[in-house]
Write a protein that holds these residues in place. Sequence first.
Motif, short mmCIF file in Angstrom:
data_model
loop_
_atom_site.label_atom_id
_atom_site.label_comp_id
_atom_site.label_asym_id
_atom_site.label_seq_id
_atom_site.Cartn_x
_atom_site.Cartn_y
_atom_site.Cartn_z
N HIS A 89 0.84 -1.19 0.00
CA HIS A 89 0.00 0.00 0.00
C HIS A 89 0.88 1.24 0.00
N SER A 90 0.34 2.29 -0.54
CA SER A 90 0.96 3.60 -0.47
C SER A 90 0.15 4.43 0.52
N VAL A 91 0.82 5.30 1.27
CA VAL A 91 0.13 6.18 2.21
C VAL A 91 0.26 7.61 1.72
N SER A 92 -0.88 8.26 1.60
CA SER A 92 -0.93 9.66 1.18
C SER A 92 -1.53 10.51 2.29
N VAL A 93 -1.33 11.81 2.17
CA VAL A 93 -1.93 12.77 3.10
C VAL A 93 -2.57 13.88 2.27
N ALA A 94 -3.58 14.50 2.84
CA ALA A 94 -4.22 15.65 2.18
C ALA A 94 -4.67 16.62 3.26
N GLY A 95 -4.71 17.89 2.88
CA GLY A 95 -5.14 18.94 3.80
C GLY A 95 -6.40 19.61 3.32
N ILE A 96 -7.40 19.64 4.18
CA ILE A 96 -8.60 20.42 3.92
C ILE A 96 -8.36 21.74 4.65
N VAL A 97 -7.86 22.72 3.90
CA VAL A 97 -7.48 24.01 4.46
C VAL A 97 -8.72 24.90 4.42
N VAL A 98 -9.14 25.39 5.59
CA VAL A 98 -10.36 26.17 5.72
C VAL A 98 -10.00 27.57 6.19
N ASP A 99 -10.62 28.58 5.55
CA ASP A 99 -10.36 29.97 5.97
C ASP A 99 -11.47 30.46 6.89
N VAL B 4 -1.87 22.24 11.09
CA VAL B 4 -2.69 21.03 11.05
C VAL B 4 -3.49 20.98 12.34
N GLU B 5 -4.82 20.88 12.21
CA GLU B 5 -5.69 20.88 13.39
C GLU B 5 -6.07 19.47 13.86
N ARG B 6 -6.58 18.63 12.95
CA ARG B 6 -7.03 17.30 13.38
C ARG B 6 -7.23 16.38 12.19
N LEU B 7 -7.15 15.09 12.45
CA LEU B 7 -7.47 14.06 11.47
C LEU B 7 -8.98 14.05 11.27
N THR B 8 -9.44 14.07 10.01
CA THR B 8 -10.88 14.06 9.74
C THR B 8 -11.33 12.82 8.97
N VAL C 101 -3.87 4.44 0.74
CA VAL C 101 -4.57 4.85 1.95
C VAL C 101 -4.23 6.31 2.17
N ALA C 102 -5.27 7.14 2.27
CA ALA C 102 -5.07 8.59 2.46
C ALA C 102 -5.54 9.00 3.85
N LEU C 103 -4.68 9.74 4.54
CA LEU C 103 -5.01 10.36 5.81
C LEU C 103 -5.31 11.82 5.53
N VAL C 104 -6.51 12.28 5.89
CA VAL C 104 -6.93 13.63 5.56
C VAL C 104 -7.10 14.44 6.84
N PHE C 105 -6.54 15.65 6.83
CA PHE C 105 -6.52 16.51 8.01
C PHE C 105 -7.20 17.85 7.73
N ARG C 106 -7.94 18.34 8.70
CA ARG C 106 -8.45 19.70 8.62
C ARG C 106 -7.31 20.62 9.05
N CYS C 107 -7.13 21.71 8.30
CA CYS C 107 -6.02 22.63 8.54
C CYS C 107 -6.53 24.06 8.47
N ARG C 108 -5.73 24.98 8.98
CA ARG C 108 -6.05 26.40 8.84
C ARG C 108 -4.86 27.10 8.20
N ILE C 109 -5.16 28.13 7.46
CA ILE C 109 -4.13 28.91 6.77
C ILE C 109 -3.37 29.76 7.78
N GLU C 110 -2.06 29.84 7.62
CA GLU C 110 -1.25 30.69 8.47
C GLU C 110 -0.51 31.76 7.68
N GLY C 111 -0.43 31.60 6.36
CA GLY C 111 0.25 32.60 5.55
C GLY C 111 0.74 32.02 4.25
#
Length: 143
Positions: free
Chosen positions: A7-17, A64-68, A79-89
């Motif tokens: 398996h390959s492991v990926s990550v993604a960010g759900i960046v919310v403003d 990175v705030e939390r795993l969603t 397999v993708a691990l997706v995280f909720r994130c917030r913008i910092e700049g």
Amino acid sequence: MADTPKHSVSVAGIVVDAQDRVLVIQRRDNGHWEPPGGVLELLETPEAGVRREVLEETGALIAVERLTGIYKNLSAGVVALVFRCRIEGGPVGATEESASVRWLTLDRAEKLMAPAYSVRIRDAFGSQVAVRSHDGEQIVGSL
């Protein structure tokens, strides 16, 4: 003994403003709209990987705030691990990996993406960690 599956492991960010818009990219390789993300490197933590991938694809610096959610592409073995994130700049915009970068409402993002990717955004606005399987386009199983 049978061969161990690979398996390959990926990550993604759900960046919310602050307006609850999400940062999405149009991939250069296939033109698809998706949350920013990619393959986790061998000695990289998931949090560091999502920060790196979002930066590479959008120019955004994030927290990175939390795993969603955890999502498995059954046909590709990813397999993708997706995280909720917030913008910092950072100067948000297209990069070598993304043809376009946009801040979109949840409804607009869902209209542009295949269900296997739009559900990740919807799940990031929930309170539980989602576990789902898909075939690359459609969801085929959920907890």
